[in-house]
Design a protein around this motif. Structure first.
Motif, PDB file in Angstrom:
ATOM      1  N   THR A 149      61.121 -44.011  34.505  1.00 16.71           N
ATOM      2  CA  THR A 149      61.805 -44.206  35.775  1.00 16.71           C
ATOM      3  C   THR A 149      61.979 -42.876  36.490  1.00 16.71           C
ATOM      4  OG1 THR A 149      63.046 -46.012  34.754  1.00 16.71           O
ATOM      5  CG2 THR A 149      63.857 -45.197  36.851  1.00 16.71           C
ATOM      6  N   ILE A 150      61.748 -42.880  37.804  1.00 11.67           N
ATOM      7  CA  ILE A 150      62.009 -41.690  38.602  1.00 11.67           C
ATOM      8  C   ILE A 150      62.842 -42.079  39.814  1.00 11.67           C
ATOM      9  CG2 ILE A 150      59.853 -40.575  37.906  1.00 11.67           C
ATOM     10  CD1 ILE A 150      58.805 -41.213  40.751  1.00 11.67           C
ATOM     11  N   PHE A 151      63.590 -41.112  40.317  1.00 16.37           N
ATOM     12  CA  PHE A 151      64.375 -41.315  41.530  1.00 16.37           C
ATOM     13  C   PHE A 151      64.071 -40.176  42.485  1.00 16.37           C
ATOM     14  CE2 PHE A 151      68.304 -40.263  43.933  1.00 16.37           C
ATOM     15  CZ  PHE A 151      68.337 -41.405  44.734  1.00 16.37           C
ATOM     16  N   THR A 152      63.739 -40.519  43.723  1.00 14.52           N
ATOM     17  CA  THR A 152      63.444 -39.519  44.744  1.00 14.52           C
ATOM     18  C   THR A 152      64.431 -39.683  45.895  1.00 14.52           C
ATOM     19  OG1 THR A 152      61.091 -39.595  44.199  1.00 14.52           O
ATOM     20  CG2 THR A 152      61.698 -38.613  46.313  1.00 14.52           C
ATOM     21  N   ALA A 202      71.331 -35.391  39.779  1.00 14.71           N
ATOM     22  CA  ALA A 202      72.262 -35.414  38.644  1.00 14.71           C
ATOM     23  C   ALA A 202      73.004 -36.749  38.589  1.00 14.71           C
ATOM     24  CB  ALA A 202      73.254 -34.256  38.767  1.00 14.71           C
ATOM     25  N   SER A 203      73.383 -37.262  39.745  1.00 15.21           N
ATOM     26  CA  SER A 203      74.073 -38.555  39.784  1.00 15.21           C
ATOM     27  C   SER A 203      73.159 -39.654  39.263  1.00 15.21           C
ATOM     28  CB  SER A 203      74.523 -38.861  41.206  1.00 15.21           C
ATOM     29  OG  SER A 203      75.146 -40.122  41.280  1.00 15.21           O
ATOM     30  N   PHE A 204      71.876 -39.569  39.624  1.00 16.42           N
ATOM     31  CA  PHE A 204      70.944 -40.592  39.142  1.00 16.42           C
ATOM     32  C   PHE A 204      70.806 -40.545  37.618  1.00 16.42           C
ATOM     33  CE2 PHE A 204      66.613 -41.592  37.712  1.00 16.42           C
ATOM     34  CZ  PHE A 204      66.666 -42.971  37.915  1.00 16.42           C
ATOM     35  N   VAL A 227      73.514 -42.505  36.193  1.00 14.61           N
ATOM     36  CA  VAL A 227      73.290 -43.934  36.388  1.00 14.61           C
ATOM     37  C   VAL A 227      72.218 -44.442  35.433  1.00 14.61           C
ATOM     38  CG1 VAL A 227      72.482 -45.673  38.016  1.00 14.61           C
ATOM     39  CG2 VAL A 227      74.029 -43.874  38.794  1.00 14.61           C
ATOM     40  N   LEU A 228      71.172 -43.628  35.237  1.00 16.07           N
ATOM     41  CA  LEU A 228      70.070 -44.028  34.366  1.00 16.07           C
ATOM     42  C   LEU A 228      70.544 -44.270  32.945  1.00 16.07           C
ATOM     43  CD1 LEU A 228      67.032 -44.495  34.059  1.00 16.07           C
ATOM     44  CD2 LEU A 228      66.771 -42.054  33.596  1.00 16.07           C
ATOM     45  N   ASP A 229      71.452 -43.436  32.472  1.00  8.63           N
ATOM     46  CA  ASP A 229      71.981 -43.636  31.120  1.00  8.63           C
ATOM     47  C   ASP A 229      72.638 -45.010  31.011  1.00  8.63           C
ATOM     48  OD1 ASP A 229      71.125 -41.156  30.350  1.00  8.63           O
ATOM     49  OD2 ASP A 229      73.059 -40.166  30.714  1.00  8.63           O
ATOM     50  N   THR A 230      73.392 -45.386  32.039  1.00  6.97           N
ATOM     51  CA  THR A 230      74.051 -46.691  32.036  1.00  6.97           C
ATOM     52  C   THR A 230      73.044 -47.829  32.108  1.00  6.97           C
ATOM     53  OG1 THR A 230      75.970 -45.734  33.147  1.00  6.97           O
ATOM     54  CG2 THR A 230      75.734 -48.133  33.224  1.00  6.97           C
ATOM     55  N   GLU A 279      69.936 -47.840  31.076  1.00  9.69           N
ATOM     56  CA  GLU A 279      69.194 -47.970  29.826  1.00  9.69           C
ATOM     57  C   GLU A 279      70.032 -48.665  28.758  1.00  9.69           C
ATOM     58  OE1 GLU A 279      68.068 -43.982  29.066  1.00  9.69           O
ATOM     59  OE2 GLU A 279      66.211 -44.115  30.252  1.00  9.69           O
ATOM     60  N   GLU A 280      71.339 -48.459  28.805  1.00 11.99           N
ATOM     61  CA  GLU A 280      72.212 -49.141  27.848  1.00 11.99           C
ATOM     62  C   GLU A 280      72.237 -50.643  28.117  1.00 11.99           C
ATOM     63  OE1 GLU A 280      76.010 -47.354  28.157  1.00 11.99           O
ATOM     64  OE2 GLU A 280      75.389 -45.417  27.312  1.00 11.99           O
ATOM     65  N   ASP A 281      72.198 -51.008  29.410  1.00 16.59           N
ATOM     66  CA  ASP A 281      72.274 -52.423  29.786  1.00 16.59           C
ATOM     67  C   ASP A 281      70.937 -53.134  29.688  1.00 16.59           C
ATOM     68  OD1 ASP A 281      74.894 -52.025  30.313  1.00 16.59           O
ATOM     69  OD2 ASP A 281      74.636 -51.797  32.488  1.00 16.59           O
ATOM     70  N   GLU A 282      69.860 -52.355  29.629  1.00 18.75           N
ATOM     71  CA  GLU A 282      68.539 -52.964  29.691  1.00 18.75           C
ATOM     72  C   GLU A 282      68.211 -53.727  28.424  1.00 18.75           C
ATOM     73  OE1 GLU A 282      65.000 -50.448  30.523  1.00 18.75           O
ATOM     74  OE2 GLU A 282      65.711 -50.909  32.532  1.00 18.75           O
ATOM     75  N   ASP A 283      67.505 -54.820  28.579  1.00 17.64           N
ATOM     76  CA  ASP A 283      67.126 -55.613  27.409  1.00 17.64           C
ATOM     77  C   ASP A 283      65.710 -55.310  26.964  1.00 17.64           C
ATOM     78  OD1 ASP A 283      66.417 -58.706  29.231  1.00 17.64           O
ATOM     79  OD2 ASP A 283      65.551 -56.692  29.339  1.00 17.64           O
ATOM     80  N   GLY A 284      65.098 -54.291  27.567  1.00 20.33           N
ATOM     81  CA  GLY A 284      63.752 -53.930  27.159  1.00 20.33           C
ATOM     82  C   GLY A 284      62.678 -54.592  27.983  1.00 20.33           C
ATOM     83  N   GLU A 285      63.047 -55.581  28.804  1.00 27.89           N
ATOM     84  CA  GLU A 285      62.034 -56.285  29.587  1.00 27.89           C
ATOM     85  C   GLU A 285      62.268 -56.175  31.073  1.00 27.89           C
ATOM     86  OE1 GLU A 285      61.974 -60.228  28.281  1.00 27.89           O
ATOM     87  OE2 GLU A 285      61.093 -59.747  26.352  1.00 27.89           O
ATOM     88  N   GLY A 286      63.414 -55.724  31.499  1.00 25.87           N
ATOM     89  CA  GLY A 286      63.647 -55.662  32.925  1.00 25.87           C
ATOM     90  C   GLY A 286      64.778 -54.719  33.225  1.00 25.87           C
TER      91      GLY A 286
END
Length: 478
Positions: free
Chosen positions: A355-358, A384-386, A389-392, A394-401
């Motif tokens: 994942t990238i954020f621009t 840095a804010s992204f 958010v990315l850490d959160t 990835e924790e919520d992700e189920d691996g498929e979406g």
């Protein structure tokens, strides 16, 4: 990611869409409850299992008392807004579909959206089809909705304004930007309601993607065709995020006798006229003259206009033109919160899932000016804010979406500019596509072929029901 794929091999109408989604497993009682809350007396949604071309499918019938109401968009808006059993996302989706129809009719007839009044689409069965489809798509909760190229059918149909060639004017407006398919059937296969549903709901048009299919729904049209199953199929399953692809036109011209300021001015005009990208490459040309190659990437439909600008502004004697395929990173609008407020940007995924954020330059520059801080600090804060958010995520992700919960909403431009193609996923997918027609020598209904229990019920073959006044839009039952 949870993906829905619409296989419109025989077109699409409102009742075909609703039938396919109910056949898929969407709760018909939940749809009925939402429709009942519209306060339309004597309305009943009936489902029937039928055979089309040898295949089992679900056919939708809307039973209601005889009525002759011609409604404006404001009348329909009031009905929907006051429906207590509809969620806000379902109301928004239904209103977007009706707004798409009104906009198309206004363009065709040269009037304002508010002055358009719907004949067939304002009829009870058409309202039921559109509102029912909005409820069903909301309950489907897909991360993305894809669609096959859309066949319009062939021949001519009779509408309120006389005999029209397929696709009729209102439907053609709604189909702008969508890839069409040629199916040699003398009938109207895609109705205004169906086209409106596509315009609102579909993220992109593509072949059936690599996916694990969980369920398939079959929605039946009214008409029977020899050797062809008059069906709309909807596939739902899990698909990996893959690069989007599209086709663009590349225009190139070599210049060695043009003032650089003229090249810069031409670039401005090309960008304003819809070019996806304009860039220049330095060249060493014949007789050792320094030159520049001016390049324009554009949608194929815009190539002629942009080529004319190149000829007029640069004086070139030749422009090379080629069609090229490109792959696009899957992306969607995204925003992050910083010390100075929210910053907009794009969130993108590579095929590997990275994942990238621009951050958007204009938004960062706005914040930098307003807060009187260096632009580079705003960029750093957004990135840095992204990461937080990315850490959160990835924790919520189920691996498929991905869990998209940042105020995104699907926005489909039907011009599908894949250069800016950003989808907002709010799990409520508010999309805009509507109308279907039934052609049985009757006037057409932009409601995807609802079959009526009165003399105006059109038979699918001729998919002609009354349409909105603007178009006499036809109803096609597939």
């Amino acid at each position: 990611m949870r993906t829905a794929y619409l296989d419109c091999s025989m077109g699409i109408s409102g009742d075909m869409t609703l039938g396919a989604l109910i056949d898929l497993g969407i709760d018909a009682d939940a749809i009925r409850a939402g429709i009942e809350s519209l306060g339309l007396p004597g309305v009943e949604l009936v489902t029937e299992t039928v055979i089309r071309g040898g295949f089992r499918s679900t056919k939708i019938h809307v039973k209601h008392p005889e009525q002759h109401a011609h409604r404006h968009l404001s009348d329909i808006t009031r009905l929907i807004e006051e429906a207590g059993a509809l969620s806000q996302s379902q109301k928004d989706l239904a209103l977007r579909i009706f707004a798409a129809v009104a906009s198309a009719e206004a363009r065709v007839h040269g009037m304002t959206i508010d002055s358009v009044h719907f004949h067939e689409v304002g009829a009870i069965d058409s309202i039921v089809d559109i509102v029912g489809a909005a409820i069903a798509f909301d309950l489907l909760d897909a991360d993305q909705i894809l669609c096959s190229p859309v066949p319009t059918g062939r021949g001519q149909v009779r509408i309120d304004h006389g005999v029209c060639t397929v696709p009729t004017p209102g439907t053609a407006e709604l189909l702008r930007g969508m890839p069409l398919a040629d199916v040699p059937v003398e009938a109207e296969l895609t109705t205004p309601t169906g086209a409106a549903i596509l315009s609102v709901m579909v993220d992109r048009f593509a072949p059936l993607p690599a996916m694990t299919i969980e369920s398939i729904g079959y929605g039946a049209g009214t008409k029977q065709f020899p050797a062809r199953a008059n069906l709309l199929r909807v596939f739902v399953g899990q698909a990996a995020r893959t690069p989007e692809t599209d086709q663009v036109c590349l225009l190139e011209t070599n210049l060695d006798d043009v003032n650089p300021e003229i090249v810069g001015y031409a670039r401005e005009l090309l960008t304003a006229a819809g070019a996806l990208e304009v860039y220049s490459v330095p060249l060493q040309m014949k007789k050792e003259r320094p030159g520049v190659m001016l390049c324009v990437l554009c949608r194929p439909a815009d190539a002629d206009e942009l080529e004319s600008i190149l000829f007029d502004e640069t004086g070139t004697f030749g422009v090379r033109r080629s069609l090229i395929e490109r792959s696009l990173r899957v992306r969607e609008p995204f925003h992050v919160d910083t010390l100075w407020g929210p910053i907009a940007g794009k969130l993108g995924w590579a095929p590997s899932g990275n994942t990238i954020f621009t951050p958007e330059f204009e938004d960062c520059a706005r914040v930098a000016r307003a807060s009187r801080v260096p632009l580079r600090e705003v960029y750093r804060a957004a990135e840095a804010s992204f990461l937080n958010v990315l850490d959160t995520m990835e924790e919520d992700e189920d691996g498929e979406g991905h869990d998209h919960d940042h105020g995104h909403s699907h926005d489909h431009d039907h011009g599908h500019s894949h250069d800016d193609h950003s989808h907002d996923h709010d799990h409520g997918h508010s999309h805009d596509h509507s109308h279907s027609h039934d052609h049985d020598h009757h006037s057409h209904d932009h409601d995807h072929g609802h079959s009526h229990d009165h003399d105006h019920g059109a038979a699918e073959g001729e998919q002609t029901k009354e349409r909105p006044e603007g178009d006499g839009s036809h109803r096609h039952d597939g």
